[in-house]
Design an enzyme around this catalytic site. Structure first.
Site, PDB file in Angstrom:
ATOM      1  CG  ASP A  22      -2.115   0.914   1.070  1.00 50.29           C
ATOM      2  OD1 ASP A  22      -2.352   1.398  -0.048  1.00 50.29           O
ATOM      3  OD2 ASP A  22      -2.806   1.156   2.073  1.00 50.29           O
ATOM      4  CD1 TRP A  27       7.397   6.480  -2.361  1.00 56.90           C
ATOM      5  CD2 TRP A  27       7.051   6.705  -4.559  1.00 56.90           C
ATOM      6  NE1 TRP A  27       8.630   6.462  -2.987  1.00 56.90           N
ATOM      7  CE2 TRP A  27       8.439   6.596  -4.341  1.00 56.90           C
ATOM      8  CE3 TRP A  27       6.589   6.855  -5.872  1.00 56.90           C
ATOM      9  CZ2 TRP A  27       9.380   6.634  -5.371  1.00 56.90           C
ATOM     10  CZ3 TRP A  27       7.513   6.900  -6.904  1.00 56.90           C
ATOM     11  CH2 TRP A  27       8.891   6.790  -6.648  1.00 56.90           C
ATOM     12  NE  ARG A  35      -4.300   6.835  -7.040  1.00 55.19           N
ATOM     13  CZ  ARG A  35      -4.140   6.565  -5.739  1.00 55.19           C
ATOM     14  NH1 ARG A  35      -3.981   7.550  -4.876  1.00 55.19           N
ATOM     15  NH2 ARG A  35      -4.153   5.336  -5.308  1.00 55.19           N
ATOM     16  CB  THR A  68     -13.254  -7.284  -4.776  1.00 55.31           C
ATOM     17  OG1 THR A  68     -12.727  -8.609  -4.670  1.00 55.31           O
ATOM     18  CG2 THR A  68     -14.610  -7.322  -5.424  1.00 55.31           C
ATOM     19  CG  ASN A  70      -7.774  -1.816  -5.310  1.00 54.23           C
ATOM     20  OD1 ASN A  70      -6.879  -2.614  -5.047  1.00 54.23           O
ATOM     21  ND2 ASN A  70      -8.045  -0.788  -4.511  1.00 54.23           N
ATOM     22  CD1 TRP A  71     -12.796  -5.468  -9.423  1.00 58.67           C
ATOM     23  CD2 TRP A  71     -12.017  -4.612 -11.343  1.00 58.67           C
ATOM     24  NE1 TRP A  71     -12.133  -6.474 -10.112  1.00 58.67           N
ATOM     25  CE2 TRP A  71     -11.651  -5.982 -11.285  1.00 58.67           C
ATOM     26  CE3 TRP A  71     -11.633  -3.862 -12.449  1.00 58.67           C
ATOM     27  CZ2 TRP A  71     -10.911  -6.607 -12.296  1.00 58.67           C
ATOM     28  CZ3 TRP A  71     -10.895  -4.487 -13.458  1.00 58.67           C
ATOM     29  CH2 TRP A  71     -10.543  -5.835 -13.377  1.00 58.67           C
ATOM     30  CD  GLU A 209       2.233 -12.792  16.084  1.00 54.52           C
ATOM     31  OE1 GLU A 209       2.197 -11.596  16.415  1.00 54.52           O
ATOM     32  OE2 GLU A 209       1.761 -13.707  16.787  1.00 54.52           O
TER      33      GLU A 209
HETATM   34  C1  IPE Z   1      -5.523  -2.662  -0.305  1.00 60.23           C
HETATM   35  O1  IPE Z   1      -5.134  -1.335  -0.501  1.00 60.23           O
HETATM   36  C2  IPE Z   1      -5.509  -3.396  -1.596  1.00 60.23           C
HETATM   37  C3  IPE Z   1      -4.196  -3.592  -2.203  1.00 60.23           C
HETATM   38  C4  IPE Z   1      -3.044  -3.288  -1.677  1.00 60.23           C
HETATM   39  C5  IPE Z   1      -4.227  -4.204  -3.492  1.00 60.23           C
HETATM   40  P1  IPE Z   1      -6.194  -0.161  -0.652  1.00 60.23           P
HETATM   41  O2  IPE Z   1      -5.421   1.086  -0.773  1.00 60.23           O
HETATM   42  O3  IPE Z   1      -7.135  -0.474  -1.745  1.00 60.23           O
HETATM   43  O4  IPE Z   1      -6.974  -0.256   0.735  1.00 60.23           O
HETATM   44  P2  IPE Z   1      -7.907   0.805   1.471  1.00 60.23           P
HETATM   45  O5  IPE Z   1      -8.971   1.187   0.508  1.00 60.23           O
HETATM   46  O6  IPE Z   1      -7.058   1.973   1.843  1.00 60.23           O
HETATM   47  O7  IPE Z   1      -8.408   0.084   2.677  1.00 60.23           O
HETATM   48  C1  IPE Z   2      -1.456   0.277  -3.380  1.00 59.96           C
HETATM   49  O1  IPE Z   2      -1.245   1.637  -3.425  1.00 59.96           O
HETATM   50  C2  IPE Z   2      -1.662  -0.328  -4.750  1.00 59.96           C
HETATM   51  C3  IPE Z   2      -3.045  -0.709  -5.055  1.00 59.96           C
HETATM   52  C4  IPE Z   2      -4.050  -0.682  -4.227  1.00 59.96           C
HETATM   53  C5  IPE Z   2      -3.315  -1.127  -6.412  1.00 59.96           C
HETATM   54  P1  IPE Z   2      -2.454   2.675  -3.476  1.00 59.96           P
HETATM   55  O2  IPE Z   2      -2.787   2.904  -4.909  1.00 59.96           O
HETATM   56  O3  IPE Z   2      -3.567   2.205  -2.631  1.00 59.96           O
HETATM   57  O4  IPE Z   2      -1.793   3.976  -2.882  1.00 59.96           O
HETATM   58  P2  IPE Z   2      -2.410   4.961  -1.788  1.00 59.96           P
HETATM   59  O5  IPE Z   2      -2.878   4.113  -0.652  1.00 59.96           O
HETATM   60  O6  IPE Z   2      -3.536   5.678  -2.445  1.00 59.96           O
HETATM   61  O7  IPE Z   2      -1.276   5.850  -1.420  1.00 59.96           O
HETATM   62 MG    MG Z   3      -4.024   2.443  -0.670  1.00 60.16          MG
END
Ligand code: IPE
Ligand code: IPE
Ligand code: MG
Length: 250
Positions: A22, A27, A35, A68, A70-71, A209
Site C-alpha cells: 500500500d 508516494w 498516482r 475487488t 479497487n475496481w 502476526e
Molecule cells: C488494499 O489497498 C488493496 C491492495 C493493496 C491491493 P487499498 O489502498 O485499496 O486499501 P484501502 O482502501 O485503503 O483500505
Molecule cells: C497500493 O497503493 C496499490 C493498489 C491498491 C493497487 P495505493 O494505490 O492504494 O496507494 P495509496 O494508498 O492511495 O497511497
Molecule cells: Mg491504498
C-alpha cells in the site's frame, strides 16, 4: 553497517509471508507526480521482496496487488494498472525462472481484461515446474469473495452427493479456498501506515502476526523485509494458550 539479515533465526523462518502493498499513490503525490507513477515504482519493491524471500528460503509469498474494491477506482487508474500488470508479468518470467520461482494467481480472474488474463496464464504455465518458492498474486481478490466462492463450491459438492454436510469442517473449508495446499501466513506485512486488513485473506490470517510500517510500498526494500521478520521472531505466538504453557512445552 551489519545487515538485519544476520539477526534472522533461520530455524524459525516464516514459511508464508503475505503483503498488503500500500501507498503507491501517496508516494507519487509526495513528489508531485501522478498516482500511476507510484504503481510503476512499486514494481521494484515487488522484485526486491520476492528476491529476498526466495534467498532466505521462504516458501510462499502472497502479494495483494488488486482488490475487488479497487475496481471502483477511476477507469484511467484501473486501465493503467491492468496494463502495468501484464507488462510486468511478461517481463519478469525470465527472472522468475532464473530464480526457480513459481507464479500463481488467486482472485476472481474472470473479471480481468482478456489480454491481462492471457499474459497471466502464460506466465503461470511457463513457471509451473519451479519449486523454490511460490509467488501468489492476488488480483481482483477479496477475502469475502473467496469465502463466498468456497461456500458455493462446497454447496455444489453437497448437492451432487460428493460431500456430506457432516464432512464440512475447517480442513474441508480450507481445501476449498483458493489458497488450498498452502500453509496460512505466519506473518502479514502492510506498508504505508494504514493498520487494517482491507478484505485480504480473512480466513487465512486468523492467527498471523501483523507487521505495519509507515514506509510507502515503492520505498520498501530487502532490509525492511528483514526487519519485519526479525520483529516477527521476537513475538510469542500463543494460539489461545498462556505464555507459561508455551514456554513449558519448549
Ligand atoms: C488494499 O489497498 C488493496 C491492495 C493493496 C491491493 P487499498 O489502498 O485499496 O486499501 P484501502 O482502501 O485503503 O483500505
Ligand atoms: C497500493 O497503493 C496499490 C493498489 C491498491 C493497487 P495505493 O494505490 O492504494 O496507494 P495509496 O494508498 O492511495 O497511497
Ligand atoms: Mg491504498
Amino acid at each position: 553497517m551489519n545487515s538485519l539479515r544476520d539477526k534472522i533465526d533461520f530455524e524459525r523462518l516464516p514459511q508464508h509471508i503475505a503483503v498488503i502493498m500500500d501507498g503507491n499513490g501517496r508516494w507519487a503525490k509526495k513528489q508531485g507526480k501522478l498516482r500511476v507513477f507510484g504503481h510503476q515504482n512499486g514494481v521494484g519493491a515487488v522484485r526486491a521482496v520476492s528476491e529476498a524471500c526466495a534467498e532466505l528460503g521462504v516458501k510462499y509469498l502472497t502479494l495483494y496487488a488488486f482488490s475487488t474494491e479497487n475496481w471502483n477506482r477511476s477507469q484511467l487508474e484501473v486501465d493503467t494498472l491492468m496494463r502495468l500488470l501484464s507488462k510486468t508479468i511478461a517481463e519478469e518470467v525470465k527472472t522468475l525462472n532464473d530464480n526457480n520461482i513459481k507464479l500463481n494467481a488467486i482472485g476472481d480472474l474472470s473479471r480481468l481484461p482478456k489480454y491481462n488474463y492471457d499474459a497471466l496464464m502464460k506466465a503461470i504455465e511457463d513457471t509451473k515446474n519451479n519449486d523454490r518458492m511460490t509467488l501468489t498474486l492476488c488480483l481482483s481478490y477479496s477475502g469475502r469473495w473467496e469465502i463466498t466462492d468456497a461456500t458455493k463450491r462446497i454447496a455444489e459438492k453437497v448437492k451432487s452427493g460428493e460431500l456430506d454436510i457432516e464432512q464440512i469442517d475447517e480442513k474441508c473449508f480450507s481445501d476449498n479456498l483458493s489458497t488450498s495446499g498452502m500453509p496460512d501466513p505466519e506473518l502479514l506485512v502492510r506498508t504505508s501506515g494504514e493498520e487494517r486488513i482491507s478484505n485480504f485473506l480473512l480466513w487465512q490470517l486468523a492467527y498471523s502476526e501483523f507487521y505495519f510500517t509507515d514506509k510507502f510500498w515503492p520505498d520498501f526494500g530487502k532490509e525492511d523485509l528483514y526487519q519485519a521478520i526479525v520483529d516477527y521472531q521476537s513475538r510469542e505466538r500463543r494460539f489461545g494458550k498462556t505464555s507459561e504453557q508455551i514456554t513449558e512445552n519448549k
